[in-house]
Each structure stands twice: as C-alpha cells, then as structure tokens.
Design a protein around this motif. Structure first.
Motif, PDB file in Angstrom:
ATOM      1  N   MET A   1       2.639  15.744  54.378  1.00  0.00           N
ATOM      2  CA  MET A   1       2.887  17.097  54.834  1.00  0.00           C
ATOM      3  C   MET A   1       2.809  17.151  56.352  1.00  0.00           C
ATOM      4  O   MET A   1       1.893  16.623  56.948  1.00  0.00           O
ATOM      5  CB  MET A   1       1.841  18.048  54.219  1.00  0.00           C
ATOM      6  N   ALA A   2       3.798  17.776  56.989  1.00  0.00           N
ATOM      7  CA  ALA A   2       3.858  17.810  58.437  1.00  0.00           C
ATOM      8  C   ALA A   2       2.638  18.520  59.004  1.00  0.00           C
ATOM      9  O   ALA A   2       2.173  19.536  58.466  1.00  0.00           O
ATOM     10  CB  ALA A   2       5.147  18.512  58.875  1.00  0.00           C
ATOM     11  N   ASN A   3       2.124  17.992  60.120  1.00  0.00           N
ATOM     12  CA  ASN A   3       0.945  18.578  60.759  1.00  0.00           C
ATOM     13  C   ASN A   3       1.189  20.010  61.181  1.00  0.00           C
ATOM     14  O   ASN A   3       0.284  20.846  61.136  1.00  0.00           O
ATOM     15  CB  ASN A   3       0.531  17.727  61.957  1.00  0.00           C
ATOM     16  N   ALA A   4       2.416  20.321  61.632  1.00  0.00           N
ATOM     17  CA  ALA A   4       2.725  21.681  62.092  1.00  0.00           C
ATOM     18  C   ALA A   4       2.511  22.701  60.982  1.00  0.00           C
ATOM     19  O   ALA A   4       1.995  23.799  61.225  1.00  0.00           O
ATOM     20  CB  ALA A   4       4.161  21.742  62.598  1.00  0.00           C
ATOM     21  N   LEU A   5       2.896  22.362  59.750  1.00  0.00           N
ATOM     22  CA  LEU A   5       2.716  23.282  58.628  1.00  0.00           C
ATOM     23  C   LEU A   5       1.238  23.500  58.351  1.00  0.00           C
ATOM     24  O   LEU A   5       0.791  24.632  58.130  1.00  0.00           O
ATOM     25  CB  LEU A   5       3.421  22.729  57.388  1.00  0.00           C
ATOM     26  N   ARG A   6       0.448  22.422  58.380  1.00  0.00           N
ATOM     27  CA  ARG A   6      -0.985  22.557  58.135  1.00  0.00           C
ATOM     28  C   ARG A   6      -1.665  23.360  59.236  1.00  0.00           C
ATOM     29  O   ARG A   6      -2.592  24.131  58.978  1.00  0.00           O
ATOM     30  CB  ARG A   6      -1.628  21.182  57.996  1.00  0.00           C
ATOM     31  N   GLN A   7      -1.213  23.188  60.468  1.00  0.00           N
ATOM     32  CA  GLN A   7      -1.797  23.945  61.566  1.00  0.00           C
ATOM     33  C   GLN A   7      -1.526  25.436  61.405  1.00  0.00           C
ATOM     34  O   GLN A   7      -2.405  26.265  61.643  1.00  0.00           O
ATOM     35  CB  GLN A   7      -1.234  23.429  62.897  1.00  0.00           C
ATOM     36  N   THR A   8      -0.321  25.774  60.975  1.00  0.00           N
ATOM     37  CA  THR A   8       0.011  27.181  60.724  1.00  0.00           C
ATOM     38  C   THR A   8      -0.810  27.736  59.567  1.00  0.00           C
ATOM     39  O   THR A   8      -1.356  28.841  59.636  1.00  0.00           O
ATOM     40  CB  THR A   8       1.508  27.330  60.400  1.00  0.00           C
ATOM     41  N   ALA A   9      -0.924  26.948  58.485  1.00  0.00           N
ATOM     42  CA  ALA A   9      -1.647  27.401  57.296  1.00  0.00           C
ATOM     43  C   ALA A   9      -3.147  27.500  57.535  1.00  0.00           C
ATOM     44  O   ALA A   9      -3.857  28.164  56.773  1.00  0.00           O
ATOM     45  CB  ALA A   9      -1.367  26.452  56.129  1.00  0.00           C
ATOM     46  N   ALA A  10      -3.657  26.850  58.585  1.00  0.00           N
ATOM     47  CA  ALA A  10      -5.076  26.960  58.905  1.00  0.00           C
ATOM     48  C   ALA A  10      -5.408  28.360  59.426  1.00  0.00           C
ATOM     49  O   ALA A  10      -6.558  28.795  59.363  1.00  0.00           O
ATOM     50  CB  ALA A  10      -5.459  25.908  59.941  1.00  0.00           C
ATOM     51  N   LYS A  11      -4.384  29.064  59.926  1.00  0.00           N
ATOM     52  CA  LYS A  11      -4.606  30.386  60.519  1.00  0.00           C
ATOM     53  C   LYS A  11      -4.080  31.519  59.642  1.00  0.00           C
ATOM     54  O   LYS A  11      -4.633  32.612  59.642  1.00  0.00           O
ATOM     55  CB  LYS A  11      -3.923  30.451  61.897  1.00  0.00           C
ATOM     56  N   THR A  12      -3.000  31.247  58.922  1.00  0.00           N
ATOM     57  CA  THR A  12      -2.390  32.310  58.131  1.00  0.00           C
ATOM     58  C   THR A  12      -1.756  31.742  56.867  1.00  0.00           C
ATOM     59  O   THR A  12      -1.222  30.631  56.877  1.00  0.00           O
ATOM     60  CB  THR A  12      -1.316  33.061  58.946  1.00  0.00           C
ATOM     61  N   LEU A  13      -1.840  32.491  55.781  1.00  0.00           N
ATOM     62  CA  LEU A  13      -1.196  32.117  54.524  1.00  0.00           C
ATOM     63  C   LEU A  13      -0.284  33.260  54.101  1.00  0.00           C
ATOM     64  O   LEU A  13      -0.750  34.314  53.659  1.00  0.00           O
ATOM     65  CB  LEU A  13      -2.233  31.848  53.435  1.00  0.00           C
ATOM     66  N   THR A  14       1.008  33.057  54.268  1.00  0.00           N
ATOM     67  CA  THR A  14       1.985  34.030  53.794  1.00  0.00           C
ATOM     68  C   THR A  14       2.728  33.372  52.646  1.00  0.00           C
ATOM     69  O   THR A  14       3.516  32.435  52.845  1.00  0.00           O
ATOM     70  CB  THR A  14       2.960  34.432  54.916  1.00  0.00           C
ATOM     71  N   ILE A  15       2.435  33.847  51.439  1.00  0.00           N
ATOM     72  CA  ILE A  15       2.860  33.149  50.231  1.00  0.00           C
ATOM     73  C   ILE A  15       3.979  33.933  49.539  1.00  0.00           C
ATOM     74  O   ILE A  15       3.782  35.073  49.097  1.00  0.00           O
ATOM     75  CB  ILE A  15       1.676  32.975  49.256  1.00  0.00           C
ATOM     76  N   GLY A  16       5.146  33.326  49.441  1.00  0.00           N
ATOM     77  CA  GLY A  16       6.229  33.935  48.675  1.00  0.00           C
ATOM     78  C   GLY A  16       5.941  33.814  47.191  1.00  0.00           C
ATOM     79  O   GLY A  16       5.680  32.719  46.697  1.00  0.00           O
ATOM     80  N   MET A  17       5.967  34.925  46.484  1.00  0.00           N
ATOM     81  CA  MET A  17       5.654  34.948  45.046  1.00  0.00           C
ATOM     82  C   MET A  17       6.935  35.211  44.264  1.00  0.00           C
ATOM     83  O   MET A  17       7.521  36.295  44.351  1.00  0.00           O
ATOM     84  CB  MET A  17       4.612  36.024  44.753  1.00  0.00           C
ATOM     85  N   ILE A  18       7.368  34.197  43.498  1.00  0.00           N
ATOM     86  CA  ILE A  18       8.629  34.275  42.766  1.00  0.00           C
ATOM     87  C   ILE A  18       8.333  34.117  41.274  1.00  0.00           C
ATOM     88  O   ILE A  18       8.387  33.008  40.725  1.00  0.00           O
ATOM     89  CB  ILE A  18       9.599  33.168  43.231  1.00  0.00           C
ATOM     90  N   PRO A  19       7.985  35.182  40.579  1.00  0.00           N
ATOM     91  CA  PRO A  19       7.633  35.055  39.151  1.00  0.00           C
ATOM     92  C   PRO A  19       8.811  34.654  38.287  1.00  0.00           C
ATOM     93  O   PRO A  19       8.643  33.953  37.289  1.00  0.00           O
ATOM     94  CB  PRO A  19       7.119  36.451  38.784  1.00  0.00           C
ATOM     95  N   ALA A  20      10.026  35.113  38.642  1.00  0.00           N
ATOM     96  CA  ALA A  20      11.263  34.784  37.922  1.00  0.00           C
ATOM     97  C   ALA A  20      11.226  35.283  36.481  1.00  0.00           C
ATOM     98  O   ALA A  20      11.102  36.483  36.253  1.00  0.00           O
ATOM     99  CB  ALA A  20      11.591  33.296  38.030  1.00  0.00           C
ATOM    100  N   ASP A  21      11.246  34.367  35.490  1.00  0.00           N
ATOM    101  CA  ASP A  21      11.505  34.776  34.104  1.00  0.00           C
ATOM    102  C   ASP A  21      10.291  34.630  33.184  1.00  0.00           C
ATOM    103  O   ASP A  21       9.362  33.878  33.469  1.00  0.00           O
ATOM    104  CB  ASP A  21      12.645  33.926  33.529  1.00  0.00           C
ATOM    105  N   GLY A  22      10.360  35.328  32.038  1.00  0.00           N
ATOM    106  CA  GLY A  22       9.407  35.142  30.943  1.00  0.00           C
ATOM    107  C   GLY A  22       7.963  35.199  31.370  1.00  0.00           C
ATOM    108  O   GLY A  22       7.529  36.119  32.073  1.00  0.00           O
TER     109      GLY A  22
ATOM    110  N   GLN B   1       8.199   6.759  50.264  1.00  0.00           N
ATOM    111  CA  GLN B   1       7.115   6.935  51.229  1.00  0.00           C
ATOM    112  C   GLN B   1       6.092   7.945  50.722  1.00  0.00           C
ATOM    113  O   GLN B   1       4.884   7.748  50.879  1.00  0.00           O
ATOM    114  CB  GLN B   1       7.672   7.359  52.585  1.00  0.00           C
ATOM    115  N   MET B   2       6.571   9.041  50.134  1.00  0.00           N
ATOM    116  CA  MET B   2       5.651  10.037  49.578  1.00  0.00           C
ATOM    117  C   MET B   2       4.799   9.405  48.476  1.00  0.00           C
ATOM    118  O   MET B   2       3.593   9.657  48.380  1.00  0.00           O
ATOM    119  CB  MET B   2       6.435  11.222  49.028  1.00  0.00           C
TER     120      MET B   2
END
Length: 355
Positions: free
Chosen positions: A1-22, A169-170
């Motif tokens: 996971m890219a360091n930039a994403l973790r650095q952003t998530a250390a300060k804020t969590l904006t979570i897209g919620m996609i329940p979709a079906d069923g 690699q992952m």
C-alpha cells in the motif's frame, strides 16, 4: 500500500459505502457500527453513501453511476462494498459494477484471508489467497457466432506480464509478513501453456527484479495445478500459507477455502491498489435470505478490519478481529449459515459490545 494513502488515512477516513444488492444493505451497516465502536482509536470516520448494483441497473439502466466513481476518486480515500447480484443469463446493457470498480480504481489485487477459529472443530486452515483482479476471462470479451456445429461461443483470456508482475509482488510482500513465509503459485500451465505459462514465469521471476536484492530469499516458493490445489486444500489445508492465482482461479479457490471455515459469511477481502483500497465480503447478495434479518455480518465486519489494517490502523483492526473471534468461539450468537438461530442484529450487538 502506497505510503501517501496511509499518511492520508492517519488523519482522515472518508469511506465510500456501496451496499449495492440483497444482503449488502444489511451487512454494510454492521461494518459501519463496528468501525464507529472503535471510538477515538481511529480518525473519526465519515461515511459517504453511494449507489451501484443490479437492482440500481433495473431502475436506471446503469449499474455503476458516474457520480459513484467520481466520489470514490475525488472525495473518498477508501470504500466498503456490500454485495452484487449476478444474473446467470445475459442481460443486455448490464456489466458487474464490482468488476468495473476494480478496473476504474486500479484495484489489481484481491486479498482473501481464510482462517479457522482457534478451538473450533474441523481441519485447521490459516492461508491468504492473493487473486489478480483485472484480467483473465473476467475482461468479458465474448462472442457468439454460428458455424457448421451450430452456435459457437468464444471468450478471450488476457494475461499480461505487467499485471502478473504486480500481483506477484503483492503476493511476495504478503508472504513476507507471515510467520513462516511460503508462497504457492496456482496455475494450469500444463494445458494453458501460453497464458498460464506467462503468469507462472512472471511471478516466479519477481525475486529477480531490479531493486529486490534478496528481499524474498526467506520465502519458500512452490507451485500447484489449480485442480489439485482444490483437492489438497480439502485434504491438507495446513500445507498452504499464501497462494497467488489469476483472476478466475483465485475466485474459485477462495470460495472453496471458505467451506473449510464453515461459511462464505465468515470470509473477508480487500481490493487493493497503489492509491485506493476497498473492503468487500466474499459472499454474494443472497436474494433467498435478503430482508429476513438473518444474514451473517461477520465477513463485512472483518472486511472493515482488513480495510483499517491496510490503511495502517493495525491495532484497531485487531480489536475488531478479536471481538469476532470471541463471538465465534463462544457460539452463543450465530446466524443460521453457521448452524445458529441468531438474527443479524444479535450478532452485531454481541461483536460491538466486545469491541
């Protein structure tokens, strides 16, 4: 996971919620409650409700509205996906929104841990399946023509060196973090020597890439043909640690592995790329039980924990996982798929209480 994403998530969590079906509409709120129960141990999450799914398609003529994609790309730094209905016959104009999201957000790895609960009956399994997420037969390039033998259906299978290298690699990085690093490359190159052959060779060559410099020397690497992989998983699941596979094989073996822990309703996953991550329970939309209040919320809750872990919040993720394991071990609050009689709400309440 890219360091930039973790650095952003250390300060804020904006979570897209996609329940979709069923049952996606029933299990995603459970995941949200688990995250909220963590309190100040994570940045206060903001949940953004987003639309997608087959049911949305039947009403609006599209399965993945552009507004959802734009919100994920520009407003959210992670997401949770519920479940999507997949019609078994061709529906004109419909294409799976989860497949589309993986491509649009470049979520090239689907990572699915399968682990039995300590003290539970049955064979012990503790493995991670790393599935390539963007290629194989799931590019959905199919044709139907007529020939001397009647109708002829063909599908294009795409395996590229780039995608195989990235997922390789992952997989090596995933194995490196395990107590006894062991990576199994799953393929069928004895028959599909060109496509699976390229996947196998590319993954095997990852330790030789520039800059690796012996990083993966501690990892034991072997191979398994996909059909014998399924057989051995049921016979001796303890033989496997991390498995890496092309898209379709990964889909099949992860569902098969779920049978060893009792239910698809227990198995989480994340779809991961270099700049975004999306949690997704492995189960489907389960239309036969949707709306009855008996859907198993554990896979969705565990997917929320995986999301946190990949964003750098390992300790809060462990709090969620421990609460889930305690509820499973005690056995008082179990949904019908696990042989219990509890409602979804009862299971969620028991887990949240322990968090």
């Amino acid at each position: 996971m890219a360091n930039a994403l973790r650095q952003t998530a250390a300060k804020t969590l904006t979570i897209g919620m996609i329940p979709a079906d069923g049952i996606g509409r029933e299990v995603l709120p459970a995941a949200q409650r688990a995250l909220e129960a963590l309190g100040s141990s994570i940045p206060k999450p903001r949940f953004v409700e987003l639309l997608a799914g087959f049911e949305y398609f039947t009403r609006n003529g599209e399965a993945l509205p552009e507004d959802t994609v734009q919100s994920l790309q520009h407003e959210c730094n992670c997401a949770l996906f519920g479940a999507v209905s997949s019609p078994s016959k061709k529906v004109v104009g419909y294409s799976s929104p989860i497949v589309a999201l993986r491509k649009k957000l470049d979520l090239y790895a689907n990572i699915r841990p399968v682990k039995s609960v300590a003290g539970a009956a049955g064979k012990k399994i503790d493995m991670v399946i790393v599935r390539e997420n963007t290629e194989c037969l799931y590019i959905k390039q199919e044709t139907l023509t007529s020939g001397p033998n009647g109708k002829e259906a063909r599908a294009t299978r795409l395996i590229t060196e780039r995608a195989s290298r990235r997922i390789g690699q992952m997989a090596f990085e995933t194995a490196l973090a395990r107590p006894k690093p062991h990576l199994t490359i799953v393929h069928k190159s004895n028959v599909l020597s060109v496509t699976d052959g390229l996947f196998r060779e590319t993954v095997r060559d990852v330790p030789n890439l520039p800059g690796i410099n012996g990083r993966y020397d501690s990892i034991k690497v072997d191979e398994q043909l996909v059909d014998s992989m399924v057989y051995r998983m049921f016979r001796e699941p303890e033989a496997f640690d991390v498995a890496v596979a092309p898209n379709m094989y990964g889909d099949i073996i992860s569902d098969a592995a779920a049978a060893l822990v009792g239910s698809l309703g227990l198995v989480p996953s994340v779809n991961a790329g270099d700049s975004f991550v999306m949690g997704e329970p492995v189960h489907g939309s389960a239309p036969d039980i949707a709306g009855k209040g008996i859907a198993n919320p554990i896979a969705a809750i565990r997917s929320a924990a995986m999301l946190l872990e990949y964003l750098g919040h390992a300790d809060p993720a462990q709090r969620i996982n421990k609460a889930v394991e305690d509820v499973l071990r005690e056995g008082e609050f179990l949904t019908p798929d696990l042989g219990g009689k509890s409602k979804t709400e009862e299971v969620v309440h028991a887990i949240v209480k322990r968090i």
